[in-house]
Design a protein around this motif. Structure first.
Motif, PDB file in Angstrom:
ATOM      1  N   ASP A 174      82.541  54.973 -55.561  1.00  0.00           N
ATOM      2  CA  ASP A 174      81.323  55.449 -54.776  1.00  0.00           C
ATOM      3  C   ASP A 174      81.663  55.439 -53.321  1.00  0.00           C
ATOM      4  OD1 ASP A 174      78.985  56.424 -53.386  1.00  0.00           O
ATOM      5  OD2 ASP A 174      78.089  56.465 -55.188  1.00  0.00           O
ATOM      6  N   ASP A 175      82.266  56.234 -52.519  1.00  0.00           N
ATOM      7  CA  ASP A 175      82.632  56.304 -51.083  1.00  0.00           C
ATOM      8  C   ASP A 175      81.254  55.917 -50.327  1.00  0.00           C
ATOM      9  OD1 ASP A 175      85.184  55.695 -51.646  1.00  0.00           O
ATOM     10  OD2 ASP A 175      85.599  58.027 -51.078  1.00  0.00           O
ATOM     11  N   GLY A 176      80.250  56.809 -50.707  1.00  0.00           N
ATOM     12  CA  GLY A 176      78.949  56.712 -49.870  1.00  0.00           C
ATOM     13  C   GLY A 176      78.412  55.360 -49.996  1.00  0.00           C
ATOM     14  N   SER A 229      85.138  53.235 -45.175  1.00  0.00           N
ATOM     15  CA  SER A 229      84.730  54.286 -45.958  1.00  0.00           C
ATOM     16  C   SER A 229      85.041  55.471 -44.959  1.00  0.00           C
ATOM     17  CB  SER A 229      82.970  54.166 -45.874  1.00  0.00           C
ATOM     18  OG  SER A 229      82.564  55.356 -46.637  1.00  0.00           O
ATOM     19  N   ASP A 257      84.643  59.673 -46.031  1.00  0.00           N
ATOM     20  CA  ASP A 257      83.059  59.698 -45.987  1.00  0.00           C
ATOM     21  C   ASP A 257      82.710  60.384 -44.558  1.00  0.00           C
ATOM     22  OD1 ASP A 257      80.636  58.794 -45.625  1.00  0.00           O
ATOM     23  OD2 ASP A 257      80.846  58.589 -47.887  1.00  0.00           O
TER      24      ASP A 257
END
Length: 842
Positions: free
Chosen positions: A248-250, A275, A280
């Motif tokens: 999950d890059d967020g 990120s 992102d």
């Protein structure tokens, strides 16, 4: 609880007789379910249709789900509700499931009219069916919050949640943790809140161990500053890292923001950049913003702009707004107004609320951009519609001031209240100031005080200053001077230059504090350092006070140190003999020096001085210089001189140009002069319409003399203005109430004469006495004439009569007024007083 059900709905809850379905019937239902699972929806519908005609509830239930989910048909909440209703008319194994699904539609108003009461009964029916679903939780939620027709029942909600929590239901555990926490709907119990919160975390941890990133993110939120388990930065960062490592890059970006929030700037930037490199876009935006506004004070504009540009290329509107504002405001060393405006306008085209609010502000108030209030208002209207409270605040202020639209106090008040309710301290301040001013909105001091207090408590230093000033000098004068000084001290210590100016004035006058010119000088000098425009003049007044006390050296010293305001003031002191002997050469010297430093007031004073000396050419040059520097009084002086040919060759066109420009810039004296000129025909052709227009503008701008002039003209029908006694009296009365001497004198004369107003000698005496006591020369003369006439001495020495009048004024006010009333009961005396030519002039 009332049950407003139609008869068909009552069948959903009356029990009924279960439909007799054999094995073969169930086989047909199962085949239809398999067909649905295989995506052959049209075939499934043809299989279900005959089964529904036979009244089988499971067939209705399967058809309802197809419409609810949009399987093979356009999703249709109404059709789904119909088939769910048919499915629960008779008892069956699907009745609980259908009730639960139908309850959802009624709670959300999806395809049916919202009905919380009906949903309540459907949820109970679903709960009693003992489904392995969330009926208990949803029923508990409805009872905890209450609904339309459903009374909240916290205790029953607690019991339902507790049953679900015992079975490990996540939402129940979270709901009970929140309910027992401060501000929850159950009696506060920190221990229970923590217990349920930890049990909720355990359930999430089990899901997180299976690799579910959503559970990891929820765990991170539990350890946030407002989380159920309290602010635990390490734990929050741990779970955000886990989510990031799980793909999950967020989450990686969230971890970076968490580090920034905890003061770990370098680590936060590192995570955000990692990120951002993974693509992102939100991380790029946050990274660029953080590099522009670092807590460390080390802005990195080049790096910030690079990441924001990358986000813009990826389509980020937020990045356009952040970079646009930075370029417009010179943030972090960036400075490119055209490009910044362009980025903001691109974002505004997509209705970005902050971009709309920012553009509205720029077109309304920014000195670098030609003011375009109509364009500004369009942006602000759109920003308001998009829900940005700053846009709402600015729009409300525009309605109050009539900028870019017609003034509308009620609408302005409504918008400012809306912005204030959403936490805009500036809106509270503007609204509070408007209530205290009593112009755009009705005067309401207590409401104004309350709003300014709220804004000040929210940290608005301007509100602190305004409230402090109101306590010392404004409409709240004397109510709480100690608090006023405290507020001003607080604002001044936070760098508010105007607060320093007001403190300086307070110490100069001894207002709320003991008079202390040293303290006044200290605060005004600090205000000068902030660049506040009114500090120079205020300090000059303090220096003049020192001069008046015999310390003219203080003023001379400041002037010799190069202070333009002090030079100008010292020059005027020599010119008028204030604190020093009158010396026109010294006056000219210091005014010339101040003029050389660009002081507009000094140029205006030199112009007037040379005009008085008969050196018209030099006087005009200096007045022109003062006008070029924005001195409104000099513009009016020039205009009047050219219009009337006073000291200069008459040039009506130039005089009108000067006066019109000054009047259009908001100078009420210029508007008054224009009105008087058109009224009397002096220098211009007499024009009643123009006279009335300019006099009304001057009156609206606060000129009592103009209000009295217009009232006098209307009362008497003078200068091509049609007579309107009622309106004329109304204007004169209003001006008189506000202390205008000309209005007082005119009303006194007219009441004595009785030609236009019904004769009332008592009122005439009162008005004349008040005007004369305020220094109106014609009113004093009128009273003196009355005194002489009452003694049959119409041609006696007026000087002696005026001396008698001075003695009257020095006596007790009520006794003096009574003496004059008695005097003016004499017809001859009243007639003599009424015959004196009384105008606005003193």
């Amino acid at each position: 609880m009332p049950v407003p059900f139609r008869p068909i709905m009552r069948a959903w809850f009356d029990g009924g007789v279960e439909v007799d379905m054999g094995r073969r019937d169930w086989d047909r239902i199962n085949r239809a379910q398999d067909t649905i699972d295989q995506g052959r929806y049209e075939e499934a519908r043809s299989q279900l249709q005959p089964l529904m005609e036979m009244g089988f509830p499971p067939a209705y239930y399967e058809m309802a789900k197809m419409y609810d989910r949009g399987q093979g048909v356009e999703r249709d909440g109404a059709r789904a509700a119909y088939y769910y209703g048919k499915a629960i008319e008779r008892p069956s194994t699907v009745q609980g499931h259908a009730s639960l699904n139908l309850a959802t539609l009624y709670q959300e108003g999806d395809g049916v009219e919202r009905n919380d009461v009906l949903a309540y009964y459907l949820l109970w029916q679903a709960k009693n069916a003992n489904l392995d679903r969330d009926a208990e939780v949803r029923l508990a939620r409805l009872l905890a919050e209450g609904g339309d027709g459903v009374q909240a029942d916290p205790e029953l909600a607690r019991e339902l949640y507790a049953d679900a929590a015992a079975a490990g239901e996540e939402e129940a555990l979270r709901a009970l943790a929140e309910a027992y926490a401060p501000g929850g709907w159950l009696k506060e119990d920190p221990a229970r809140a923590m217990d349920y919160g930890q049990r909720y975390a355990e359930v999430l941890e089990a899901r997180a161990r299976e690799g579910e990133t959503g559970a990891m993110l929820q765990l991170a939120s539990l350890h946030a500053p407002d989380g159920l388990l309290g602010d635990q930065p390490d734990q929050r960062l741990h779970w955000l890292r886990q989510a990031a490592d799980a793909g999950d890059d967020g989450a990686l970006a969230q971890a970076g923001r968490a580090m920034l929030d905890t003061g770990n700037f370098d680590q936060g930037i590192e995570l955000l950049e990692e990120s951002a490199r993974r693509g992102d876009i939100d991380a790029m935006v946050h990274l660029g913003n953080a590099l522009l506004e670092p807590d460390t004070g080390r802005a990195q504009p080049v790096r910030a702009e690079r990441w924001l540009n990358t986000a813009i290329e990826a389509g980020s509107i937020d990045a356009r707004v952040i970079l646009g504002r930075a370029l417009v405001e010179g943030q972090g060393g960036l400075n490119d107004l055209p490009r910044g405006m362009g980025l903001l306008e691109e974002a505004a085209e997509r209705e970005h609320p902050l971009a709309l609010a920012q553009l509205g502000s720029l077109y309304l108030d920014d000195e670098r951009i030609a003011g375009q209030p109509y364009i500004a208002v369009d942006y602000l209207e759109r920003g308001h519609e998009a829900g940005h409270p700053w846009a709402t605040q600015q729009l409300g202020a525009a309605y109050l001031e009539g900028r870019g639209l017609a003034p509308d106090g009620a609408r302005g008040e409504e918008l400012l209240r809306s912005a204030a309710d959403r936490g805009q301290s500036g809106a509270m301040r503007i609204l509070g100031e408007a209530y205290l001013a009593g112009e755009a909105l009705p005067f309401h001091p207590s409401r104004g005080e309350e709003l300014l207090q709220e804004a000040a408590q929210a940290g608005d230093t301007t509100a602190m200053t305004q409230l402090g000033e109101a306590y010392l000098e404004g409409p709240l004068d004397g109510q709480d001077p100690t608090r006023g000084v405290e507020l001003l001290m607080e604002a001044a210590n936070q760098g508010d230059g105007y607060a320093m100016v007001v403190l300086g004035r307070a110490y100069r006058h001894g207002n709320g504090v003991e008079r202390d010119l040293d303290q006044a000088t200290l605060w005004l000098s600090r205000a000068q350092e902030t660049g506040h425009e009114s500090a120079d003049d205020a300090l000059t007044y303090v220096q003049r006070d020192r001069g008046a006390q015999g310390d003219i050296n203080a003023l001379i010293s400041a002037a010799e140190d190069g202070h333009p305001g002090a030079m100008a003031d010292l020059g005027r002191a020599y010119l008028n003999g204030q604190g020093v002997g009158q010396d026109r050469d010294q006056a000219r010297y210091w005014l010339e020096r101040a003029h050389g430093e660009g002081h507009a007031g000094a140029a205006a004073s030199l112009g007037r001085m040379y005009m008085d000396d008969g050196n018209t050419s030099a006087g005009i040059d200096y007045l022109e210089a003062a006008v070029a520097r924005g001195h409104g009084g000099a513009r009016v002086d020039l205009g009047e001189a050219y219009l009337l040919g006073d000291h200069v060759e008459q040039d009506v066109e130039k005089g009108l140009e000067y006066l019109t420009n000054a009047a259009n810039s908001g100078n009420p004296h210029a508007a008054h002069l224009l009105g008087q000129a058109y009224l009397s025909g002096e220098g211009v052709e007499q024009n009643g319409e123009e006279a009335q227009r300019w006099l009304e503008q001057a009156s609206d701008g606060g000129s009592l003399a103009a209000r009295a002039s217009l009232g006098r003209a209307k009362l008497r029908g003078e200068g091509a203005i049609d007579q309107n006694v009622e309106r004329g009296y109304e204007l004169l009365d209003l001006a008189a109430e506000q202390g205008d001497r000309g209005a007082l004198a005119t009303l006194g004369r007219e009441y004595l004469r009785g030609d236009i107003l019904e004769q009332d000698k008592q009122k005439g005496a009162d008005y004349l006495f008040e005007a004369a006591n305020a220094g109106h020369s014609s009113a004093r003369l009128a009273l003196a004439e009355a005194y002489l006439s009452s003694r049959g001495l119409q041609h006696a020495n007026r000087e002696q009569a005026l001396l008698w009048l001075d003695d009257v004024f020095e006596s007790e006010g009520q006794l003096a007024a009574e003496t004059l009333r008695q005097l003016l009961t004499d017809d001859g005396a009243a007639e003599a007083a009424g015959e004196v030519d009384i105008s606005a002039a003193d």
